[in-house]
Design an enzyme around this catalytic site. Structure first.
Site, short mmCIF file in Angstrom:
data_model
loop_
_atom_site.label_atom_id
_atom_site.label_comp_id
_atom_site.label_asym_id
_atom_site.label_seq_id
_atom_site.Cartn_x
_atom_site.Cartn_y
_atom_site.Cartn_z
CG ASN A 12 -2.52 0.56 0.84
OD1 ASN A 12 -2.52 1.55 -0.04
ND2 ASN A 12 -3.24 -0.02 1.34
CE LYS A 61 -6.54 -14.83 17.86
NZ LYS A 61 -8.05 -14.90 17.75
CG HIS A 66 23.52 4.72 13.20
ND1 HIS A 66 24.59 5.11 12.46
CD2 HIS A 66 22.07 4.80 12.60
CE1 HIS A 66 23.68 6.09 11.45
NE2 HIS A 66 22.44 5.71 11.45
NE ARG A 71 6.73 -7.44 25.67
CZ ARG A 71 8.00 -7.35 25.77
NH1 ARG A 71 8.61 -7.93 24.71
NH2 ARG A 71 8.58 -6.27 26.36
#
Length: 191
Positions: A88, A184, A118, A181
């Site tokens: 997109n 599910k 860096h 994280r």
């Protein structure tokens, strides 16, 4: 340094700190901007978009690739896309380290792929280090997500909008947040 030598070197994840590397990176950046300015400055058919992206990538792209410009890249020669990929508008590919999008990937608005980082120590801040980003098959990345260097995202995974992905994502999972994280698992990914 030649483009081939550079592309052969970056998988080592070693520092990009020689004069030859910097010269090549600057040349590739100039070329990438010339192509993306043409791509982003007017309406183009999908066929014309694919032709311009083939020029940017340095190789033909699949006929099934669909991209809604604007599209941004600061290198261009280390992007690889599979079949039936959709990207997109307003996505940014910092592809020095390599960005691979597997078959069926869907990339939302304003997603950033950042393959350089860096050095952490102040004396090393001016040195960049590449690492590839690899998306498996059927990965969906939501709008405004950022995928950082060295990340691999497994087949059928979903990255929530606005997530910052700094670690590998297992197949058949949904991740979100900053840092991302697991939210599910996807029980029936083939449905």
């Amino acid at each position: 340094m030649t483009l081939k030598e550079f592309l052969d070197y970056v998988p080592t994840r070693g520092p990009l700190n020689t004069e030859g590397m910097h010269r090549l990176m600057n040349e590739m950046s100039e070329e990438a901007r010339r192509v993306t300015f043409r791509l982003n400055s007017a309406w183009h058919s999908q066929e014309e978009i694919r032709s311009l992206l083939g020029e940017l990538f340095g190789r033909p792209v699949p006929d099934t690739l669909r991209v809604f410009p604007p599209f941004y890249s600061d290198f261009g020669k280390n992007i690889h896309v599979g079949e039936n990929v959709f990207i997109n508008a307003c996505c940014h590919f910092q592809d020095h380290g390599g960005v691979t999008l597997g078959d069926g990937c869907q990339i939302g608005h304003n997603v950033v792929f950042a393959t350089l980082n860096h050095g952490l120590e102040p004396a090393d801040r001016g040195t960049t280090y590449p690492a590839p980003i690899v998306l498996g098959r059927n990965v969906w990345v939501g709008s405004n997500a950022t995928i950082l260097q060295g990340v691999t995202i497994g087949d059928n995974a979903v990255v929530a909008a606005g997530a910052v992905v700094s670690r590998d994502v297992p197949a058949n999972t949904i991740v979100g947040g900053v840092p991302a994280r697991i939210i599910k698992r996807i029980d029936n990914p083939e449905k």
